[in-house]
Every structure is written in structure tokens, then in C-alpha cells.
Design an enzyme around this catalytic site. Structure first.
Site, PDB file in Angstrom:
ATOM      1  N   HIS A 155     -32.368  42.633  21.653  1.00 45.92           N
ATOM      2  CA  HIS A 155     -32.353  43.973  22.265  1.00 45.92           C
ATOM      3  C   HIS A 155     -33.748  44.603  22.329  1.00 45.92           C
ATOM      4  O   HIS A 155     -33.913  45.658  22.953  1.00 45.92           O
ATOM      5  CB  HIS A 155     -31.420  44.908  21.495  1.00 45.92           C
ATOM      6  N   ASP A 191     -24.766  35.830  22.499  1.00 47.34           N
ATOM      7  CA  ASP A 191     -24.343  36.928  21.637  1.00 47.34           C
ATOM      8  C   ASP A 191     -23.278  37.750  22.374  1.00 47.34           C
ATOM      9  O   ASP A 191     -23.231  37.748  23.615  1.00 47.34           O
ATOM     10  CB  ASP A 191     -25.563  37.798  21.316  1.00 47.34           C
TER      11      ASP A 191
END
Length: 338
Positions: A155, A191
Site C-alpha cells: 500500500h 493479497d
């Protein structure tokens, strides 16, 4: 499989995250690392490869901020972890802000990613683990290596942190691989959450292909990235593939998306694969909503391993601590079985 982990990765121990209007115990804890270490056997401590590969991905001002943020927080008379509360909606631009509150918002996008006393040391250690795994593959010591990165990284953008991530380990490994002549390089993100930072870093870079299978951002974090129509821009046009899936997705649907992603990696002509692996696709993960089993983790690894590419896998999410080690071990066993 050679697995790399730095002892410094335990230094990051955030206390709380602010989510859904509540202060909750932080989900990304040192217990995650302890469970994985207990399940996976001997680790290789990575060498210190320095800052060069990190600064090839992240802005120098941002990296300097990560190194100094917690000290600045304490110097401002605060206690505990540094957490921002004001974020720019649009028009992000370089600003010479002075208060730590403003600088936290300048370099982050959420309130679930505090900077604790040992955050920089742990994030730096995680990046070194990714670089250690890459070095093992690049040198021919092994065809596959695993970096047990914690905190995760996908992220984090070039100049921002969020989603529990500070340095983008997958992007650091991918760019270092390209610099070593191992390209074309592909990054496959499996993910539960979209790897928005990795997408941002390579969105205009046609030399690195990015494919992500993740929860539909119309319903799940990070919301503002990861939609199917995001294909890249400029030289990166067509080198970005998002495959969002609905909550409740099980293996029957997931394997179809995985097949599409692997086919795209092959068409791109990748010679090296970086995998962002998150075990939060597990059915019993507390902050995710897919329905994969431990056996499915093995199946996933086997499908990826069947590509036969030199592969570096970096650990991302997975927050069912009790099941984490066995899920990661199953994925690795699948990779090795191909």
C-alpha cells in the site's frame, strides 16, 4: 526454499488504529511474525544492502520523514504512536509544512497506519529482507526465495504510507531486479486488498507489469484504487491489470482470476516474477472477506510456481495470527511443488 527475515522487523509494535470511528488494537502486530517463524523453520538474516534500492523507489524527502517522524511527534509533546488526522483530498503538492500533524497527513492516506518508535527500523529491515531474497535469486543460488516481510509494503507509494505499509518491498525488489538486467519484471499481487502503492509506482512504467487479484474496491479498502478500468498510462498503458472479486469469493472463482493474471504475465514476456503474497484471502481472516482454505493456499502457490520463472515472494497481509504460519507454509510448499 531460502527465506529471509531481519530481526529488526519485530521493532514495529503499533498500539492502536483508528477505524470505523473506534480506536482498536492494531491488527499488524509482532505476533504475526512470531507465528510465521514458528511454522517455517530456519531463516536467513539478510545483508544490509543500504539505501540505494529504497531510494530508487521512494522519494528522499519521504524516506527522511519516516526516519524522523516519531521523534518529531515526541518533541511536539505527544505520547504513543504518531497518527495523522488531516489529509489532502486533491491537489497534493510539495509543501514546506512545519507541524508534525500536517506532515503526517502530507505523507499518508489513513488513520490505521501509525508510526511507532521502531517503525523505521522494522520497515528498513523488511526492505532488506526483500533485497536479500532478490540477491539469492539474482546470483543463481536459488530459483525461488521468500522474504518474510513485516510490516507489509504494497500500500506504500513513492511518497506516502498507509494500509499498515511504509516501504514498498515488492516494488523495491522489482526495480532492483530490473536494474540488474533481470527484466522484463512482473509483479503479481495476491493479497486480499489491492496493492495501490505498487500500482502507483509502476503505473506509467511499461518495463514492469503489475497484476492484482483483490476484493472489489467498491466495497473494500483501499477504495480509490484497484478498479478494473485502471490499465496504466503513458509508457505503462496496458501494463496494469486489476481483477477485482466480490466478497465471499472461494477457490472456484479465484482460480479463474489467477489463471487470467498468470496468462497476462506470460504474454508480457516476464523473465522475473515478484509475488506480493497476502494470507488474508483465508476464510477466517478477521479483516477480510474471501473464503480460501489452507489447501487453496497450496493450490495458489502451485499455479504460480508452474510458470517456472525466477520468483521472489514478499509477505504482505494476513491477520488470523493462529492460522498465519500454516497458510504461509502451505503457499510455499505449493510454490516448491511445481
Amino acid at each position: 526454499m531460502l527465506t529471509f527475515c531481519s530481526p529488526a522487523q519485530n521493532a514495529h509494535a503499533p498500539l492502536v488504529e483508528l477505524v470505523n470511528g473506534q480506536a482498536e488494537a492494531h491488527a499488524e502486530t509482532p505476533a504475526r511474525l512470531a507465528n510465521m517463524l514458528a511454522a517455517m523453520g530456519p531463516m536467513c538474516a539478510p545483508a544490509d544492502h543500504g539505501m540505494e534500492a529504497i531510494l530508487a523507489v521512494h522519494d528522499a524527502d519521504y524516506v527522511a520523514f519516516l526516519q524522523s517522524a516519531h521523534a518529531a511527534w515526541l518533541a511536539a509533546g505527544r505520547e504513543g504512536d504518531a497518527i495523522g488526522y488531516a489529509f489532502p483530498v486533491r491537489g497534493r503538492r510539495p509543501l514546506a509544512l512545519e507541524r508534525i500533524d500536517g506532515r503526517l497527513g502530507q505523507y499518508s492516506f489513513d488513520t490505521v497506519t501509525p508510526i511507532a518508535a521502531g517503525t523505521w527500523e522494522a520497515a528498513y529491515g523488511a526492505a532488506q529482507s526483500a533485497l536479500g531474497a532478490l540477491e539469492a535469486v539474482a546470483s543463481g543460488e536459488t530459483r525461488q526465495a521468500f522474504a518474510l516481510c513485516r510490516p507489509p509494503g504494497h500500500h506504500a507509494g513513492a511518497d506516502y504510507f498507509g494500509g499498515y505499509c511504509y516501504l514498498n518491498n515488492a516494488a523495491i525488489a522489482a526495480r532492483a531486479a530490473a536494474a540488474r538486467g533481470m527484466g522484463p519484471v512482473a509483479v503479481l499481487d495476491v493479497d486480499y486488498h489491492h496493492g495501490n502503492g505498487t500500482q502507483d509506482i509502476f503505473y506509467a512504467d511499461g518495463s514492469v507489469f503489475f497484476a492484482s487479484i483483490h476484493a472489489d474496491p467498491r466495497t473494500d479498502f483501499p477504495y480509490f484504487w484497484g478498479h478494473a478500468e485502471e490499465h496504466g498510462t503513458d509508457e505503462g498503458e496496458g501494463a496494469n491489470l486489476n481483477l477485482p472479486l466480490p466478497r465471499g469469493t472461494g477457490w472456484a472463482t479465484y482460480q479463474d482470476a489467477l489463471g487470467k493474471a498468470l496468462d497476462a504475465v506470460t504474454r508480457f514476456g516476464a523473465r522475473t516474477l515478484i509475488v506480493s503474497y497476502g494470507a488474508d484471502t483465508f476464510a477466517e481472516d478477521p479483516i477480510a472477506q474471501f473464503a480460501l482454505t489452507t489447501d487453496d493456499m497450496h493450490r495458489m502457490g502451485a499455479r504460480i510456481g508452474a510458470l517456472g520463472l525466477p520468483t521472489v515472494t514478499v509477505m504482505e497481509g494476513g491477520y488470523n495470527v493462529a492460522a498465519l504460519g500454516r497458510n504461509v507454509a502451505a503457499f510455499i510448499a505449493g510454490l516448491e511443488s511445481a
